[in-house]
Design a protein around this motif. Structure first.
Motif, short mmCIF file in Angstrom:
data_model
loop_
_atom_site.label_atom_id
_atom_site.label_comp_id
_atom_site.label_asym_id
_atom_site.label_seq_id
_atom_site.Cartn_x
_atom_site.Cartn_y
_atom_site.Cartn_z
N UNK A 296 0.86 -1.18 0.00
CA UNK A 296 0.00 0.00 0.00
C UNK A 296 0.90 1.23 0.00
N UNK A 297 1.40 1.57 -1.18
CA UNK A 297 2.33 2.70 -1.34
C UNK A 297 1.76 3.66 -2.36
N UNK A 298 1.62 4.91 -1.98
CA UNK A 298 1.04 5.91 -2.86
C UNK A 298 2.06 6.40 -3.87
N UNK A 299 1.64 6.50 -5.12
CA UNK A 299 2.47 7.08 -6.16
C UNK A 299 1.92 8.43 -6.59
N UNK A 300 2.26 8.85 -7.79
CA UNK A 300 1.75 10.08 -8.35
C UNK A 300 0.47 9.78 -9.12
N UNK A 328 -7.86 -3.84 16.20
CA UNK A 328 -6.93 -3.26 17.18
C UNK A 328 -6.69 -1.81 16.80
N UNK A 329 -7.43 -0.89 17.45
CA UNK A 329 -7.35 0.52 17.10
C UNK A 329 -5.97 1.11 17.31
N UNK A 330 -5.31 0.75 18.39
CA UNK A 330 -3.98 1.29 18.66
C UNK A 330 -2.98 0.88 17.61
N UNK A 331 -3.01 -0.40 17.23
CA UNK A 331 -2.08 -0.88 16.21
C UNK A 331 -2.35 -0.23 14.87
N UNK A 332 -3.63 -0.07 14.52
CA UNK A 332 -3.94 0.55 13.23
C UNK A 332 -3.56 2.02 13.23
N UNK A 333 -3.76 2.71 14.35
CA UNK A 333 -3.38 4.12 14.43
C UNK A 333 -1.89 4.28 14.15
N UNK A 334 -1.08 3.41 14.73
CA UNK A 334 0.36 3.47 14.48
C UNK A 334 0.68 3.16 13.02
N UNK A 335 -0.01 2.18 12.47
CA UNK A 335 0.20 1.82 11.07
C UNK A 335 -0.16 2.99 10.14
N UNK A 336 -1.26 3.65 10.41
CA UNK A 336 -1.69 4.76 9.58
C UNK A 336 -0.81 5.99 9.76
N UNK A 337 -0.30 6.21 10.97
CA UNK A 337 0.64 7.33 11.17
C UNK A 337 1.89 7.11 10.33
N UNK A 338 2.35 5.87 10.27
CA UNK A 338 3.51 5.57 9.44
C UNK A 338 3.23 5.81 7.98
N UNK A 340 0.95 7.91 6.72
CA UNK A 340 0.78 9.34 6.49
C UNK A 340 2.11 10.07 6.45
N UNK A 341 3.11 9.54 7.17
CA UNK A 341 4.43 10.17 7.17
C UNK A 341 5.25 9.79 5.94
N UNK A 342 5.12 8.54 5.49
CA UNK A 342 5.99 8.06 4.41
C UNK A 342 5.26 7.78 3.10
N UNK A 343 3.92 7.74 3.15
CA UNK A 343 3.08 7.38 1.99
C UNK A 343 3.39 5.97 1.50
N UNK A 344 3.86 5.12 2.40
CA UNK A 344 4.15 3.72 2.06
C UNK A 344 3.83 2.86 3.27
N UNK A 345 3.32 1.64 3.00
CA UNK A 345 2.94 0.76 4.09
C UNK A 345 2.82 -0.66 3.56
N UNK A 346 3.17 -1.63 4.40
CA UNK A 346 2.93 -3.03 4.10
C UNK A 346 1.77 -3.52 4.94
N UNK A 347 0.84 -4.25 4.32
CA UNK A 347 -0.22 -4.87 5.08
C UNK A 347 0.37 -5.97 5.96
N UNK A 348 -0.22 -6.18 7.12
CA UNK A 348 0.21 -7.28 7.98
C UNK A 348 -0.25 -8.61 7.37
N UNK A 349 0.32 -9.70 7.87
CA UNK A 349 -0.09 -11.02 7.38
C UNK A 349 -1.58 -11.26 7.61
N UNK A 350 -2.06 -10.83 8.77
CA UNK A 350 -3.48 -11.02 9.08
C UNK A 350 -4.36 -10.21 8.14
N UNK A 351 -3.98 -8.97 7.89
CA UNK A 351 -4.76 -8.13 6.98
C UNK A 351 -4.82 -8.73 5.58
N UNK A 352 -3.67 -9.20 5.07
CA UNK A 352 -3.64 -9.80 3.74
C UNK A 352 -4.46 -11.08 3.69
N UNK A 353 -4.27 -11.94 4.66
CA UNK A 353 -4.93 -13.24 4.65
C UNK A 353 -6.44 -13.10 4.76
#
Length: 463
Positions: A296-300, A328-338, A340-353
């Motif tokens: 989940x990485x944003x491009x142009x 898990x709201x706390x875990x997702x908040x941290x994931x989304x903050x990352x 929003x800062x980098x415009x890049x993210x990897x889904x967790x294994x649980x999210x993908x599965x």
């Protein structure tokens, strides 16, 4: 029914407050604490219901004590009475297994009307007797703006400010917004901006305490839960007409912001037998990459003939990540903050599965989109570019049983693209035949937080 934020720290709210609030105070999105459950018998009993009665049956568990069944029925009757087709969202058969679900028979010719006609009435109902005005701030890649404006134009106690990226919506989409001259409607064209930029400005306004504290802000974008709730209905309505609950039905959904297809996910969580939800993207394929590889990485943003899908940050995807990741709201908040800062993210294994249990995805380029438009025309149907992207994905998906492609907009909203692909130039319905003769009114602003908030502060009614 109570609603919680995907980021875990905003107050728990009831349906009325969730509808009027929109974005949660912690930056998250509201979702039901639990999904209502419909049995096979419950679903089978919907087979002979009208669209309005189906809507009442599906939405009643979500409204809690804030609306009675009769009040909800009256609102639905009024909202869907403005649609030009008696079935509201009719099914059209293309061949032995492919169907179109026509969602464009509302007043602005797009699927957004299905939700926003109801949302406008909900705003009016919940604000009745209140002296505190509501300030709606929204961003649009084309269709949300016109549908929201139509729903609230002239309504007492509501101002709407709609941001669109200048030059990146079709001429019909723009005029459907800018020719509404009601005094409570304010259209803003952002120079040099994409839809993602406009959406980021809206979120920043909700999250800025100094600005948000001056107004009673609300949202009409699909960050507003009530809008998604209304969209769940047509999945049930279509599926029971194709044999549910006795057989599963697959849906192909052209999507950019993930709201329309998340409504299908909600329907499945509620018990609707969905074979597969096929997420169809154009070349702005962040959702396809996320679902197929976890990236989940944003491009142009690349402008295309399907501008409502020219998006690289899909707001509603957060709702799926929350549900598929164990809530898990706390875990997702941290994931989304990352993210929003980098415009890049990897889904967790649980999210993908967990997502892979129901979602498939595909990326459709301009040539494939045009081929789907041509194929549909040879089957007797003219479709718009967004619907064509969904149909192209549907035709090559490996699924069992009937496949329903959501037809999200009337082809006349994108007449140039349709004509290039098919040689046919679709005409606007009679009620919009004079659209290009109507006076336009909008303001052009730089895409900066200070410029936009100053404009709104000068015109909105303070709380």
């Amino acid at each position: 029914m109570r609603y919680q934020s995907t980021r875990g720290t905003a107050p728990i709210l009831g349906f009325r407050d969730v509808t009027l609030t929109g974005l949660a105070s912690d930056g998250g999105l509201y979702v039901p604490e639990t999904w209502p459950q419909f049995s096979r018998d419950d679903i089978a009993a919907m087979a002979d219901l009208s669209y309005v009665e189906t809507a009442v049956r599906v939405m009643l568990p979500f409204v809690g004590e804030d609306l009675t069944e009769d009040e909800l029925r009256a609102l639905c009757t009024q909202a869907y009475g403005r649609f030009s087709h008696a079935a509201v969202t009719p099914l059209v058969q293309l061949d032995h297994r492919h169907f179109l679900l026509e969602l464009f028979h509302g007043p602005t010719l797009a699927f957004k009307d299905v939700a926003l006609q109801l949302l406008g009435l909900l705003f009016e109902k919940f604000l009745a007797g209140s002296a505190e005005p509501l300030t709606i701030v929204g961003a649009t890649s084309g269709d949300t703006g016109s549908a929201a404006i139509d729903a609230v134009a002239g309504r007492h106690g509501v101002d709407i400010f709609m941001l669109h990226p200048k030059g990146r919506v079709s001429d019909v989409q723009r005029r459907q917004m800018t020719t509404v001259l009601a005094p409570n409607v304010h259209n803003i064209a952002l120079e040099g901006a994409s839809f993602d930029d406009a959406q980021a400005l809206v979120k920043a306004m909700f999250n800025d305490a100094g600005f948000a504290g001056r107004f009673r802000l609300s949202a009409v974008n699909s960050i507003n839960w009530a809008r998604l709730m209304a969209q769940i209905v047509y999945y049930f309505y279509a599926a029971v007409r194709l044999g549910a609950p006795e057989r599963k039905v697959a849906f192909a959904v052209p999507t950019g912001n993930f709201g329309d297809v998340f409504a299908g996910y909600a329907a499945a969580r509620m018990g609707l037998p969905v074979e597969r939800l096929i997420v169809a993207t154009n070349v702005n394929d962040i959702l396809h990459r996320a679902l197929s590889s976890g990236d989940y990485s944003a491009g142009t943003v690349t402008p295309t003939a399907a501008p409502s899908m020219d998006i690289q940050v899909s707001s509603n995807f957060e709702r799926l990540l929350f549900d598929a990741g164990g809530r898990d709201g706390g875990a997702l908040a941290a994931q989304m903050r990352g993210f929003e800062a980098s415009r890049a993210m990897r889904l967790t294994n649980a999210q993908q599965t967990n997502a892979a249990e129901i979602f498939a995805s595909d990326r459709i380029d301009a040539g494939e989109m045009a081929q789907a438009m041509l194929w549909a025309s040879q089957s007797g149907e003219t479709i718009d570019p967004h619907t064509a992207i969904g149909l192209a994905a549907a035709r090559r998906a490996e699924v069992q049983g009937p496949v329903v492609t959501l037809a999200t907009a009337h082809p006349a909203k994108f007449r140039d693209a349709v004509e290039r692909a098919t040689g046919l130039r679709p005409a606007l319905p009679a009620r919009l035949a004079d659209l290009f003769d109507r006076e336009e009114r909008y303001d052009t602003l730089p895409g900066s937080f200070d410029a936009v908030t100053a404009y709104i502060a000068e015109r909105a009614q303070p709380r």
